[in-house]
Design a protein around this motif. Structure first.
Motif, PDB file in Angstrom:
ATOM      1  N   THR A  45      84.768   5.678  60.353  1.00  0.00           N
ATOM      2  CA  THR A  45      83.908   6.698  60.953  1.00  0.00           C
ATOM      3  C   THR A  45      84.647   7.666  61.867  1.00  0.00           C
ATOM      4  N   LEU A  50      81.421   5.030  69.329  1.00  0.00           N
ATOM      5  CA  LEU A  50      80.198   4.699  68.616  1.00  0.00           C
ATOM      6  C   LEU A  50      80.298   3.299  68.013  1.00  0.00           C
ATOM      7  N   GLN A 108      73.586   5.858  60.605  1.00  0.00           N
ATOM      8  CA  GLN A 108      73.535   7.131  61.318  1.00  0.00           C
ATOM      9  C   GLN A 108      72.588   8.042  60.574  1.00  0.00           C
ATOM     10  N   GLY A 131      72.236  12.647  64.275  1.00  0.00           N
ATOM     11  CA  GLY A 131      73.478  11.968  64.604  1.00  0.00           C
ATOM     12  C   GLY A 131      73.246  10.657  65.321  1.00  0.00           C
ATOM     13  N   ALA A 133      72.344   6.775  66.046  1.00  0.00           N
ATOM     14  CA  ALA A 133      72.774   5.591  65.313  1.00  0.00           C
ATOM     15  C   ALA A 133      71.844   4.421  65.593  1.00  0.00           C
TER      16      ALA A 133
END
Length: 188
Positions: A45, A50, A108, A131, A133
């Motif tokens: 990613t 994240l 996501q 965006g 998650a």
């Protein structure tokens, strides 16, 4: 004359349904990946922060009484998840035996038209923005392969099999009209 009145009434009654079906739906894409480590997630990613946050959230969920499967004995748990893959957990003043988290699923949500996305059931407020998650723990069963929590009837959570391959590029699924129209695009 009676037939034409009935036909007109039927057509007038179905007009709202036709208009609702033609209402523009925002095109939503969900990128999902199954990762066995923060490092594997970061590689795919390119977002280590994240991935760390998703891992921590999944680990907290895996410890929760409502998400992790419970077994009466360590032997019963290890029969399904493998030797050394089960532990005694404490939650809300009681203990249970359950499998250890083997990975985590990172989803996501992206809106390709720039609008906000409504959060999925059970998702936090952060899932309402493009965006955003969502994450869930993943367990590796000897008999069933990779499993992840899924909401069941009445709000109960059960483990369901997932077809995601671990540590591979996230898959993308489409919603709205993009789901049905994706295969009919003319290109160009």
């Amino acid at each position: 004359m009676k037939r034409s009145r009935k036909t007109a009434l039927v057509l007038m009654g179905s007009a709202p349904l036709l208009l609702a079906a033609c209402a523009k739906q925002p095109e939503v894409q969900t990128s999902e990946g199954l990762f066995t480590s923060v490092e594997a997630c970061s590689t795919e990613t390119m977002n280590p922060a994240l991935c760390r946050q998703a891992f921590d959230e999944a680990q907290a969920q895996a410890q929760a009484d409502a998400v992790a499967p419970r077994y009466a004995s360590r032997e019963a748990c290890e029969a399904e998840f493998g030797e050394g893959q089960c532990a005694t957990r404490q939650h809300a003043g009681h203990s249970f035996i359950g499998p250890m988290m083997a990975g985590f699923v990172l989803s996501q949500m992206m809106n390709t038209r720039g609008g906000a996305i409504a959060p999925a059931p059970g998702a936090g407020p952060a899932a309402a923005t493009p965006g955003a998650a969502r994450t869930a723990p993943a367990f590796l069963s000897n008999q069933s392969g990779w499993l992840r929590p899924q909401a069941g009837p009445g709000g109960a959570t059960a483990l369901a099999r997932t077809g995601l391959q671990p540590d591979r590029a996230p898959t993308v699924s489409r919603g709205g009209f993009g789901r049905s129209g994706a295969g009919r695009s003319a290109g160009g």
